[in-house]
Design a protein around this motif. Sequence first.
Motif, PDB file in Angstrom:
ATOM      1  N   THR A 126      44.948  59.969  24.132  1.00 23.23           N
ATOM      2  CA  THR A 126      44.029  58.856  24.378  1.00 23.23           C
ATOM      3  C   THR A 126      43.720  58.775  25.870  1.00 23.23           C
ATOM      4  O   THR A 126      44.542  58.299  26.656  1.00 23.23           O
ATOM      5  CB  THR A 126      44.660  57.513  23.937  1.00 23.23           C
ATOM      6  N   PRO A 127      42.551  59.249  26.262  1.00 26.78           N
ATOM      7  CA  PRO A 127      42.168  59.151  27.683  1.00 26.78           C
ATOM      8  C   PRO A 127      42.170  57.694  28.139  1.00 26.78           C
ATOM      9  O   PRO A 127      41.990  56.779  27.331  1.00 26.78           O
ATOM     10  CB  PRO A 127      40.757  59.731  27.700  1.00 26.78           C
ATOM     11  N   ALA A 128      42.402  57.478  29.421  1.00 31.92           N
ATOM     12  CA  ALA A 128      42.485  56.112  29.965  1.00 31.92           C
ATOM     13  C   ALA A 128      41.149  55.387  29.809  1.00 31.92           C
ATOM     14  O   ALA A 128      40.085  55.972  30.018  1.00 31.92           O
ATOM     15  CB  ALA A 128      42.861  56.185  31.441  1.00 31.92           C
ATOM     16  N   GLN A 129      41.244  54.132  29.470  1.00 35.21           N
ATOM     17  CA  GLN A 129      40.045  53.298  29.352  1.00 35.21           C
ATOM     18  C   GLN A 129      39.737  52.675  30.716  1.00 35.21           C
ATOM     19  O   GLN A 129      40.661  52.282  31.439  1.00 35.21           O
ATOM     20  CB  GLN A 129      40.276  52.176  28.340  1.00 35.21           C
ATOM     21  N   PRO A 130      38.449  52.528  31.065  1.00 36.83           N
ATOM     22  CA  PRO A 130      38.108  51.975  32.378  1.00 36.83           C
ATOM     23  C   PRO A 130      38.746  50.611  32.650  1.00 36.83           C
ATOM     24  O   PRO A 130      39.165  50.342  33.776  1.00 36.83           O
ATOM     25  CB  PRO A 130      36.585  51.876  32.328  1.00 36.83           C
ATOM     26  N   ASP A 131      38.843  49.749  31.632  1.00 32.21           N
ATOM     27  CA  ASP A 131      39.427  48.425  31.924  1.00 32.21           C
ATOM     28  C   ASP A 131      40.910  48.525  32.268  1.00 32.21           C
ATOM     29  O   ASP A 131      41.412  47.785  33.118  1.00 32.21           O
ATOM     30  CB  ASP A 131      39.177  47.429  30.788  1.00 32.21           C
ATOM     31  N   GLU A 132      41.622  49.492  31.650  1.00 33.52           N
ATOM     32  CA  GLU A 132      43.041  49.702  32.006  1.00 33.52           C
ATOM     33  C   GLU A 132      43.156  50.223  33.435  1.00 33.52           C
ATOM     34  O   GLU A 132      44.031  49.824  34.196  1.00 33.52           O
ATOM     35  CB  GLU A 132      43.680  50.772  31.111  1.00 33.52           C
ATOM     36  N   VAL A 133      42.258  51.145  33.760  1.00 30.95           N
ATOM     37  CA  VAL A 133      42.315  51.733  35.109  1.00 30.95           C
ATOM     38  C   VAL A 133      42.030  50.662  36.164  1.00 30.95           C
ATOM     39  O   VAL A 133      42.698  50.589  37.202  1.00 30.95           O
ATOM     40  CB  VAL A 133      41.324  52.912  35.236  1.00 30.95           C
ATOM     41  N   LEU A 134      41.054  49.810  35.863  1.00 30.40           N
ATOM     42  CA  LEU A 134      40.733  48.744  36.830  1.00 30.40           C
ATOM     43  C   LEU A 134      41.908  47.781  36.975  1.00 30.40           C
ATOM     44  O   LEU A 134      42.177  47.283  38.072  1.00 30.40           O
ATOM     45  CB  LEU A 134      39.461  48.013  36.407  1.00 30.40           C
ATOM     46  N   GLU A 135      42.619  47.542  35.891  1.00 32.30           N
ATOM     47  CA  GLU A 135      43.809  46.684  35.989  1.00 32.30           C
ATOM     48  C   GLU A 135      44.826  47.326  36.946  1.00 32.30           C
ATOM     49  O   GLU A 135      45.425  46.669  37.794  1.00 32.30           O
ATOM     50  CB  GLU A 135      44.422  46.491  34.595  1.00 32.30           C
ATOM     51  N   PRO A 146      44.893  40.194  36.380  1.00 34.34           N
ATOM     52  CA  PRO A 146      43.480  40.603  36.421  1.00 34.34           C
ATOM     53  C   PRO A 146      42.659  39.762  35.453  1.00 34.34           C
ATOM     54  O   PRO A 146      43.184  39.271  34.459  1.00 34.34           O
ATOM     55  CB  PRO A 146      43.530  42.065  35.959  1.00 34.34           C
ATOM     56  N   PRO A 147      41.372  39.581  35.727  1.00 35.82           N
ATOM     57  CA  PRO A 147      40.526  38.845  34.787  1.00 35.82           C
ATOM     58  C   PRO A 147      40.413  39.619  33.471  1.00 35.82           C
ATOM     59  O   PRO A 147      40.645  40.827  33.437  1.00 35.82           O
ATOM     60  CB  PRO A 147      39.182  38.747  35.513  1.00 35.82           C
ATOM     61  N   PRO A 148      40.034  38.914  32.405  1.00 32.98           N
ATOM     62  CA  PRO A 148      40.122  39.553  31.080  1.00 32.98           C
ATOM     63  C   PRO A 148      39.074  40.623  30.788  1.00 32.98           C
ATOM     64  O   PRO A 148      39.402  41.647  30.181  1.00 32.98           O
ATOM     65  CB  PRO A 148      39.976  38.375  30.100  1.00 32.98           C
ATOM     66  N   SER A 149      37.838  40.451  31.221  1.00 33.62           N
ATOM     67  CA  SER A 149      36.818  41.394  30.739  1.00 33.62           C
ATOM     68  C   SER A 149      36.605  42.553  31.711  1.00 33.62           C
ATOM     69  O   SER A 149      36.917  42.458  32.902  1.00 33.62           O
ATOM     70  CB  SER A 149      35.486  40.664  30.512  1.00 33.62           C
ATOM     71  N   LEU A 150      36.039  43.633  31.165  1.00 34.34           N
ATOM     72  CA  LEU A 150      35.738  44.804  31.996  1.00 34.34           C
ATOM     73  C   LEU A 150      34.775  44.415  33.121  1.00 34.34           C
ATOM     74  O   LEU A 150      34.986  44.787  34.276  1.00 34.34           O
ATOM     75  CB  LEU A 150      35.122  45.908  31.121  1.00 34.34           C
ATOM     76  N   ALA A 151      33.737  43.642  32.772  1.00 30.90           N
ATOM     77  CA  ALA A 151      32.739  43.279  33.795  1.00 30.90           C
ATOM     78  C   ALA A 151      33.378  42.471  34.920  1.00 30.90           C
ATOM     79  O   ALA A 151      33.083  42.687  36.107  1.00 30.90           O
ATOM     80  CB  ALA A 151      31.610  42.482  33.148  1.00 30.90           C
ATOM     81  N   LEU A 156      35.473  42.145  40.468  1.00 31.23           N
ATOM     82  CA  LEU A 156      36.556  41.849  41.417  1.00 31.23           C
ATOM     83  C   LEU A 156      36.926  43.104  42.223  1.00 31.23           C
ATOM     84  O   LEU A 156      37.163  43.046  43.434  1.00 31.23           O
ATOM     85  CB  LEU A 156      37.777  41.300  40.661  1.00 31.23           C
ATOM     86  N   PHE A 157      36.937  44.239  41.532  1.00 30.71           N
ATOM     87  CA  PHE A 157      37.253  45.496  42.224  1.00 30.71           C
ATOM     88  C   PHE A 157      36.222  45.761  43.327  1.00 30.71           C
ATOM     89  O   PHE A 157      36.562  46.129  44.459  1.00 30.71           O
ATOM     90  CB  PHE A 157      37.262  46.639  41.205  1.00 30.71           C
ATOM     91  N   ARG A 158      34.952  45.526  43.011  1.00 29.39           N
ATOM     92  CA  ARG A 158      33.912  45.746  44.032  1.00 29.39           C
ATOM     93  C   ARG A 158      34.055  44.760  45.180  1.00 29.39           C
ATOM     94  O   ARG A 158      33.858  45.124  46.341  1.00 29.39           O
ATOM     95  CB  ARG A 158      32.531  45.653  43.390  1.00 29.39           C
ATOM     96  N   SER A 159      34.414  43.535  44.838  1.00 28.10           N
ATOM     97  CA  SER A 159      34.593  42.546  45.913  1.00 28.10           C
ATOM     98  C   SER A 159      35.731  42.965  46.843  1.00 28.10           C
ATOM     99  O   SER A 159      35.621  42.881  48.067  1.00 28.10           O
ATOM    100  CB  SER A 159      34.933  41.173  45.335  1.00 28.10           C
ATOM    101  N   LEU A 160      36.828  43.399  46.243  1.00 29.36           N
ATOM    102  CA  LEU A 160      38.009  43.715  47.067  1.00 29.36           C
ATOM    103  C   LEU A 160      37.838  44.999  47.876  1.00 29.36           C
ATOM    104  O   LEU A 160      38.525  45.200  48.873  1.00 29.36           O
ATOM    105  CB  LEU A 160      39.252  43.836  46.177  1.00 29.36           C
ATOM    106  N   THR A 161      36.927  45.864  47.421  1.00 23.96           N
ATOM    107  CA  THR A 161      36.737  47.118  48.166  1.00 23.96           C
ATOM    108  C   THR A 161      35.495  47.065  49.062  1.00 23.96           C
ATOM    109  O   THR A 161      35.232  48.020  49.792  1.00 23.96           O
ATOM    110  CB  THR A 161      36.618  48.313  47.187  1.00 23.96           C
ATOM    111  N   ALA A 162      34.764  45.964  48.987  1.00 19.67           N
ATOM    112  CA  ALA A 162      33.495  45.869  49.738  1.00 19.67           C
ATOM    113  C   ALA A 162      33.719  46.099  51.227  1.00 19.67           C
ATOM    114  O   ALA A 162      34.643  45.536  51.823  1.00 19.67           O
ATOM    115  CB  ALA A 162      32.861  44.500  49.521  1.00 19.67           C
ATOM    116  N   ASP A 163      32.896  46.939  51.805  1.00 18.65           N
ATOM    117  CA  ASP A 163      32.924  47.230  53.251  1.00 18.65           C
ATOM    118  C   ASP A 163      34.278  47.743  53.726  1.00 18.65           C
ATOM    119  O   ASP A 163      34.586  47.691  54.920  1.00 18.65           O
ATOM    120  CB  ASP A 163      32.545  45.980  54.066  1.00 18.65           C
TER     121      ASP A 163
END
Length: 319
Positions: A126-135, A146-151, A156-163
Motif C-alpha cells: 500500500t503506497p503512502a497516501q498524501p494525507d498520511e505523508v502530510l501528517e 494535524p487538521p482532519p482533511s487533506l485540503a 497548513l503545510f504550505r503556510s508553515l513552509t511559506a518563504d
Amino acid sequence: MLWTNSKSYLGRGVMRVAGVENTVSGTARGNVVQAGSIGTLHIHSSPPGNVVPQQLPPAPRLFVSRSEELTELDRWHADEERQLLVVISGPGGVGKTSLALRWLHGARDRFPDGQLYVDLGAHADTPAQPDEVLEWFLGALGVEVPPPSLAQRQALFRSLTADRAFSILLDNAASAAQVRPLLPASPCCAVVVTSRWRLSPLGVDGARFVEVDPMDVGDSVELLEQVVGEPRLAEEADAARELARLCGGLPIALGVIGARLSRRPRRTLAKEVDELRTETSRLASLDLDDSTSTTRPRSAPSSTSPMWTCRHARRGSTA
Ligand SMILES: Nc1ncnc2c1ncn2[C@@H]1O[C@H](COP(=O)(O)OP(=O)(O)OP(=O)(O)O)[C@@H](O)[C@H]1O
Ligand SMILES: [Mg+2]
C-alpha cells in the motif's frame, strides 16, 4: 486581577514584580507570566514553524560517477527562480536514491530551514497516501494535532513552509498524483522525487527530469575497486570488466558482487565470472526478470546486459 508582566526566564528562582514576590518551582524555559488571581486559563503550545527537521537518511558512504547529473542539479538549482522540482527516474538499483541523497547532503547549506524525507512506498503493498505523508511532515514541523482533511493539511503545510527554504525528498513515488499534494508553494524549497516511473505528467508542474542510466564499464570497475580493493582488480583486469558487464552497470549488483568477493579474499575474479554466468543463466531460465512485472515502469537495463535483474540482486544480497 492578572499581572500581565512577563519575563524571559530560564531556570528556577524568585521573581519580584511591583512589590509582589513569587517563587518559581521547577524549571521554566522561556517566558514566565506572573499572575495575581486567574479565572479560566487556556494554555496553548508554542506555535509550530520554528522546528528544523533533519530527516534525510545518511549520504552514501561510497559514491562513484554521476558527476554530470550532480552538475545539472546544481545548475538547475542556481538558475531556477521558482521552486526546484526534479524527478530522478531509472530502473531499480541504478542509484536514484543515492544520487538524490548525495546532492541533497551536498546542498544542505542552501536549505537552512531543514530537510524532509519520506518513502512513498511505490513498491509496497500500500503506497503512502498524501494525507498520511502530510501528517508526517506537519509532525516534523511541530504540529502535534494535524487538521482532519487533506485540503486543510495541505494548506497548513504550505503556510508553515511559506518563504522558507526546505529540501524535500519524496523517495519511491508511485505517480504524479501521489506527489502533487505534497508540493510546498515556497519558491525557496527544492523537491526531489525518485521513481522507477518517469512521472512525465509532473512536467506541467515545472518538473525537471533526470534519467539515471546504468554505469558504463569504467565506472562499474571503479565501484568494484572501491569495494574489493584496487590491487585485486588490477591483477585480473579482463575478469573485472567482464564482471562489470555481467552486473549490467547496476550499482546494487556491483555492490553485492563486490561484497561477495571481499568475504572471500582468495577467490579469483575469473571464478566469480564463471559462477555468475551459471547463476544468471539458471535464474533466466526461471524467468525471474522484474521487467515482466506489470508495475515496473521501464524494463531492466537489458540493452546493457540481460544478465542481472533487480530481484537477482536482492537474492544475492541475502545469500
Ligand atoms: N553512484 C554510486 N556509487 C556507489 N554505490 C552506489 C551508487 N549509486 C548507488 N549505489 C549503491 O547501489 C545500491 C542501490 O542504490 P539505490 O538504492 O540508490 O538505487 P535506487 O535506484 O534508488 O533503487 P530502487 O529503485 O530500488 O529504490 C545501494 O547499495 C547504493 O549504495
Ligand atoms: Mg531508491
